[in-house]
Motif scaffolding. Structure first.
Motif, PDB file in Angstrom:
ATOM      1  N   GLU A  72     132.960 -37.110 -42.384  1.00  0.00           N
ATOM      2  CA  GLU A  72     134.143 -37.628 -43.058  1.00  0.00           C
ATOM      3  C   GLU A  72     135.380 -36.832 -42.664  1.00  0.00           C
ATOM      4  OE1 GLU A  72     135.812 -38.270 -47.636  1.00  0.00           O
ATOM      5  OE2 GLU A  72     133.720 -37.689 -47.288  1.00  0.00           O
ATOM      6  N   GLU A  73     136.402 -37.545 -42.240  1.00  0.00           N
ATOM      7  CA  GLU A  73     137.668 -36.907 -41.900  1.00  0.00           C
ATOM      8  C   GLU A  73     138.424 -36.557 -43.177  1.00  0.00           C
ATOM      9  OE1 GLU A  73     141.746 -38.622 -40.262  1.00  0.00           O
ATOM     10  OE2 GLU A  73     140.178 -38.684 -38.706  1.00  0.00           O
ATOM     11  N   ILE A  74     138.750 -35.286 -43.335  1.00  0.00           N
ATOM     12  CA  ILE A  74     139.452 -34.819 -44.527  1.00  0.00           C
ATOM     13  C   ILE A  74     140.941 -34.630 -44.241  1.00  0.00           C
ATOM     14  CG2 ILE A  74     139.564 -33.026 -46.297  1.00  0.00           C
ATOM     15  CD1 ILE A  74     136.983 -34.681 -46.324  1.00  0.00           C
ATOM     16  N   GLU A  75     141.256 -34.009 -43.130  1.00  0.00           N
ATOM     17  CA  GLU A  75     142.656 -33.800 -42.738  1.00  0.00           C
ATOM     18  C   GLU A  75     142.787 -34.040 -41.243  1.00  0.00           C
ATOM     19  OE1 GLU A  75     144.375 -30.119 -43.947  1.00  0.00           O
ATOM     20  OE2 GLU A  75     143.385 -30.112 -45.895  1.00  0.00           O
ATOM     21  N   ALA A  76     143.950 -34.525 -40.835  1.00  0.00           N
ATOM     22  CA  ALA A  76     144.186 -34.767 -39.411  1.00  0.00           C
ATOM     23  C   ALA A  76     145.682 -34.767 -39.128  1.00  0.00           C
ATOM     24  CB  ALA A  76     143.574 -36.091 -38.979  1.00  0.00           C
ATOM     25  N   GLU A  77     146.080 -34.097 -38.061  1.00  0.00           N
ATOM     26  CA  GLU A  77     147.468 -34.134 -37.624  1.00  0.00           C
ATOM     27  C   GLU A  77     147.518 -33.789 -36.140  1.00  0.00           C
ATOM     28  OE1 GLU A  77     149.784 -31.288 -39.772  1.00  0.00           O
ATOM     29  OE2 GLU A  77     148.408 -29.631 -39.383  1.00  0.00           O
ATOM     30  N   ALA A  78     148.555 -34.260 -35.472  1.00  0.00           N
ATOM     31  CA  ALA A  78     148.696 -33.995 -34.039  1.00  0.00           C
ATOM     32  C   ALA A  78     150.174 -33.926 -33.684  1.00  0.00           C
ATOM     33  CB  ALA A  78     147.995 -35.073 -33.216  1.00  0.00           C
ATOM     34  N   PHE A  79     150.475 -33.099 -32.680  1.00  0.00           N
ATOM     35  CA  PHE A  79     151.845 -32.897 -32.244  1.00  0.00           C
ATOM     36  C   PHE A  79     151.868 -32.786 -30.718  1.00  0.00           C
ATOM     37  CE2 PHE A  79     151.256 -31.001 -36.394  1.00  0.00           C
ATOM     38  CZ  PHE A  79     152.295 -31.560 -37.138  1.00  0.00           C
ATOM     39  N   GLU A  80     153.034 -33.054 -30.137  1.00  0.00           N
ATOM     40  CA  GLU A  80     153.202 -32.851 -28.702  1.00  0.00           C
ATOM     41  C   GLU A  80     154.558 -32.244 -28.432  1.00  0.00           C
ATOM     42  OE1 GLU A  80     154.322 -36.746 -26.498  1.00  0.00           O
ATOM     43  OE2 GLU A  80     152.859 -37.335 -28.035  1.00  0.00           O
ATOM     44  N   ASN A  81     154.633 -31.544 -27.303  1.00  0.00           N
ATOM     45  CA  ASN A  81     155.867 -30.884 -26.887  1.00  0.00           C
ATOM     46  C   ASN A  81     155.899 -30.908 -25.369  1.00  0.00           C
ATOM     47  OD1 ASN A  81     158.231 -29.425 -26.802  1.00  0.00           O
ATOM     48  ND2 ASN A  81     157.240 -27.444 -27.114  1.00  0.00           N
ATOM     49  N   GLY A  82     156.549 -31.944 -24.828  1.00  0.00           N
ATOM     50  CA  GLY A  82     156.561 -32.075 -23.379  1.00  0.00           C
ATOM     51  C   GLY A  82     155.191 -32.452 -22.849  1.00  0.00           C
ATOM     52  N   GLU A  83     154.655 -31.624 -21.958  1.00  0.00           N
ATOM     53  CA  GLU A  83     153.371 -31.926 -21.326  1.00  0.00           C
ATOM     54  C   GLU A  83     152.205 -31.220 -22.002  1.00  0.00           C
ATOM     55  OE1 GLU A  83     153.666 -31.164 -17.176  1.00  0.00           O
ATOM     56  OE2 GLU A  83     155.051 -32.828 -16.809  1.00  0.00           O
ATOM     57  N   THR A  84     152.430 -30.673 -23.188  1.00  0.00           N
ATOM     58  CA  THR A  84     151.347 -30.063 -23.959  1.00  0.00           C
ATOM     59  C   THR A  84     151.313 -30.665 -25.362  1.00  0.00           C
ATOM     60  OG1 THR A  84     152.749 -28.252 -24.741  1.00  0.00           O
ATOM     61  CG2 THR A  84     151.491 -27.882 -22.705  1.00  0.00           C
ATOM     62  N   GLY A  85     150.167 -30.545 -26.002  1.00  0.00           N
ATOM     63  CA  GLY A  85     150.028 -31.064 -27.357  1.00  0.00           C
ATOM     64  C   GLY A  85     148.793 -30.501 -28.011  1.00  0.00           C
ATOM     65  N   TRP A  86     148.622 -30.782 -29.283  1.00  0.00           N
ATOM     66  CA  TRP A  86     147.468 -30.252 -29.996  1.00  0.00           C
ATOM     67  C   TRP A  86     147.192 -31.110 -31.220  1.00  0.00           C
ATOM     68  CZ3 TRP A  86     152.219 -28.194 -29.438  1.00  0.00           C
ATOM     69  CH2 TRP A  86     153.004 -28.018 -30.573  1.00  0.00           C
ATOM     70  N   SER A  87     145.939 -31.090 -31.649  1.00  0.00           N
ATOM     71  CA  SER A  87     145.552 -31.753 -32.895  1.00  0.00           C
ATOM     72  C   SER A  87     144.721 -30.792 -33.726  1.00  0.00           C
ATOM     73  CB  SER A  87     144.755 -33.035 -32.612  1.00  0.00           C
ATOM     74  OG  SER A  87     143.494 -32.742 -32.049  1.00  0.00           O
ATOM     75  N   SER A  88     144.808 -30.943 -35.048  1.00  0.00           N
ATOM     76  CA  SER A  88     144.034 -30.125 -35.978  1.00  0.00           C
ATOM     77  C   SER A  88     143.310 -31.064 -36.940  1.00  0.00           C
ATOM     78  CB  SER A  88     144.948 -29.182 -36.771  1.00  0.00           C
ATOM     79  OG  SER A  88     145.652 -28.316 -35.901  1.00  0.00           O
ATOM     80  N   PHE A  89     141.999 -30.873 -37.071  1.00  0.00           N
ATOM     81  CA  PHE A  89     141.180 -31.728 -37.925  1.00  0.00           C
ATOM     82  C   PHE A  89     140.309 -30.882 -38.841  1.00  0.00           C
ATOM     83  CE2 PHE A  89     142.447 -34.852 -34.932  1.00  0.00           C
ATOM     84  CZ  PHE A  89     142.169 -36.109 -35.460  1.00  0.00           C
ATOM     85  N   VAL A  90     140.052 -31.420 -40.024  1.00  0.00           N
ATOM     86  CA  VAL A  90     139.025 -30.894 -40.907  1.00  0.00           C
ATOM     87  C   VAL A  90     138.059 -32.030 -41.196  1.00  0.00           C
ATOM     88  CG1 VAL A  90     138.478 -29.863 -43.137  1.00  0.00           C
ATOM     89  CG2 VAL A  90     140.604 -29.228 -41.964  1.00  0.00           C
ATOM     90  N   PHE A 103     132.288 -27.866 -44.055  1.00  0.00           N
ATOM     91  CA  PHE A 103     133.620 -28.269 -43.615  1.00  0.00           C
ATOM     92  C   PHE A 103     133.937 -27.598 -42.280  1.00  0.00           C
ATOM     93  CE2 PHE A 103     133.609 -29.160 -48.082  1.00  0.00           C
ATOM     94  CZ  PHE A 103     134.362 -30.316 -48.200  1.00  0.00           C
ATOM     95  N   TYR A 104     134.079 -28.413 -41.251  1.00  0.00           N
ATOM     96  CA  TYR A 104     134.395 -27.930 -39.905  1.00  0.00           C
ATOM     97  C   TYR A 104     135.890 -28.081 -39.659  1.00  0.00           C
ATOM     98  CZ  TYR A 104     129.588 -27.443 -38.249  1.00  0.00           C
ATOM     99  OH  TYR A 104     128.302 -27.040 -38.052  1.00  0.00           O
ATOM    100  N   ARG A 105     136.520 -27.016 -39.164  1.00  0.00           N
ATOM    101  CA  ARG A 105     137.926 -27.043 -38.781  1.00  0.00           C
ATOM    102  C   ARG A 105     137.995 -26.934 -37.259  1.00  0.00           C
ATOM    103  NH1 ARG A 105     139.501 -22.312 -42.962  1.00  0.00           N
ATOM    104  NH2 ARG A 105     137.949 -21.307 -41.631  1.00  0.00           N
ATOM    105  N   THR A 106     138.672 -27.874 -36.641  1.00  0.00           N
ATOM    106  CA  THR A 106     138.695 -27.927 -35.183  1.00  0.00           C
ATOM    107  C   THR A 106     140.121 -28.132 -34.677  1.00  0.00           C
ATOM    108  OG1 THR A 106     136.551 -29.063 -35.294  1.00  0.00           O
ATOM    109  CG2 THR A 106     137.622 -28.940 -33.153  1.00  0.00           C
ATOM    110  N   VAL A 107     140.471 -27.384 -33.637  1.00  0.00           N
ATOM    111  CA  VAL A 107     141.750 -27.558 -32.955  1.00  0.00           C
ATOM    112  C   VAL A 107     141.469 -27.968 -31.518  1.00  0.00           C
ATOM    113  CG1 VAL A 107     143.830 -26.409 -32.118  1.00  0.00           C
ATOM    114  CG2 VAL A 107     142.970 -25.907 -34.410  1.00  0.00           C
ATOM    115  N   LEU A 108     142.121 -29.027 -31.077  1.00  0.00           N
ATOM    116  CA  LEU A 108     142.067 -29.453 -29.682  1.00  0.00           C
ATOM    117  C   LEU A 108     143.461 -29.268 -29.087  1.00  0.00           C
ATOM    118  CD1 LEU A 108     140.107 -32.829 -30.062  1.00  0.00           C
ATOM    119  CD2 LEU A 108     139.161 -30.572 -29.506  1.00  0.00           C
TER     120      LEU A 108
END
Length: 324
Positions: A72-90, A103-108
């Motif tokens: 189950e997805e609890i939290e999710a957000e993503a951002f970008e800045n030019g040619e880089t970006g990241w997402s954070s999920f719980v 509860f798994y916390r993951t950053v891509l």
């Protein structure tokens, strides 16, 4: 300039969908950068790998993990800045053979390679109390946050009655894969602009986008229902491909507002009502229907009481007719 990225949310969710279903795990390598700077950080001791070994071994790594019975997805957000970006999920995950969920916390972290976003760094962690790891609670950051909450007006919580409206694009994963990330990103951004304009016209607040979905709040149930009808009619009036359908769920009650976001059981139930519907439907709670009792212009059809994931008991829902 840093900005929110629905595109990276969509890419990330496709990655996690493979992990949830454990189907086509060989496709995971296609999400990863070909650069030697690729890093894969896991939760276990020694799980810090780099380069081609990560691409070659990622399918086997996740194939060895037991199948999840809860994902189950609890939290999710993503951002970008030019040619880089990241997402954070719980994610709340429970595996076959285990009694409790974790509860798994993951950053891509992503980089653009050509026209496609690729993962250059993946880092996952399982919360373990610091007192068990280092013998100290390590409260320095939390103390600053608590102090800001006590002193800063931005963190003041407020409560009040509101109607919460969620939207969700049905079949978005398959559609995004067919269109490609860039075209899907443009499509979903245009979709959000249309919804935002309708919501604001009906005195609502477009709170945030959630990948391909949205969360909004209204000061009255009547305005929320009117906006929902306008949204469905706007979607149905699109004359050019690609066509897609959305489901809408509405619930009314006391919500908690903090730092521009909304929380509470009412928000959770509205989200669950949305997932109980199908494309083209507007489902509302019995409370929301009762709030507009006697109002002309709204027509409802009753549904069999339903179970809503994560909520106790059966819930009475109604379908708001909008295409009469």
């Amino acid at each position: 300039m840093i900005r929110s990225s629905p595109e990276l949310l969509a890419v990330s969710r496709r990655w996690y969908e493979i992990l949830r279903t454990k189907k086509n795990t060989e496709e995971l390598r296609n999400f990863l950068s070909k650069a030697e700077e690729l890093r894969f950080v896991g939760t276990g001791e020694g799980e810090y790998w780099s380069g081609q070994a990560v691409r070659d071994g990622v399918s086997g790594f996740f194939s060895e993990i037991p199948a999840p019975v809860v994902f189950e997805e609890i939290e999710a957000e993503a951002f970008e800045n030019g040619e880089t970006g990241w997402s954070s999920f719980v994610h709340k995950i429970q595996f076959v053979g285990f009694d409790e969920a974790v509860f798994y916390r993951t950053v891509l972290i992503f980089v653009l390679e050509g026209a496609a976003w690729k993962i250059i760094n993946r880092h996952a962690s399982v919360p373990t109390p610091n007192i068990e790891l280092v013998g100290k609670e390590q409260l320095a950051i939390q103390k600053l946050i608590d102090a800001a909450r006590d002193e800063g007006p931005e963190l003041t919580q407020t409560e009040g009655l509101a109607s919460v409206l969620f939207t969700d694009v049905e079949g978005s994963t398959a559609l995004a894969e067919a269109l490609g990330d860039q075209r899907w990103s443009v499509l979903i951004e245009n979709h959000f602009r249309v919804l935002s304009a309708i919501i604001e016209k009906h005195h609502g607040q477009f709170v945030k986008s959630l990948g391909d979905g949205t969360l909004s709040v209204f000061p009255s149930a009547k305005e929320a229902l009117a906006a929902a009808v306008k949204i469905q009619k706007a979607i149905a009036s699109v004359s050019e491909e690609p066509f897609f359908g959305i489901r809408i769920g509405i619930h009314t009650g006391d919500v908690v507002q903090s730092r521009g976001d909304f929380f509470g059981t009412v928000v959770n139930k509205a989200s669950r009502i949305t997932t109980a519907g199908v494309a083209g439907e507007i489902l509302v709670s019995d409370v929301t229907r009762a709030m507009v009792a006697g109002q002309t212009g709204f027509s409802f059809s009753g549904l069999e009481p339903r179970l809503l994931k994560g909520l106790r008991g059966h819930h009475v829902l109604y379908r708001l007719q909008w295409n009469n």
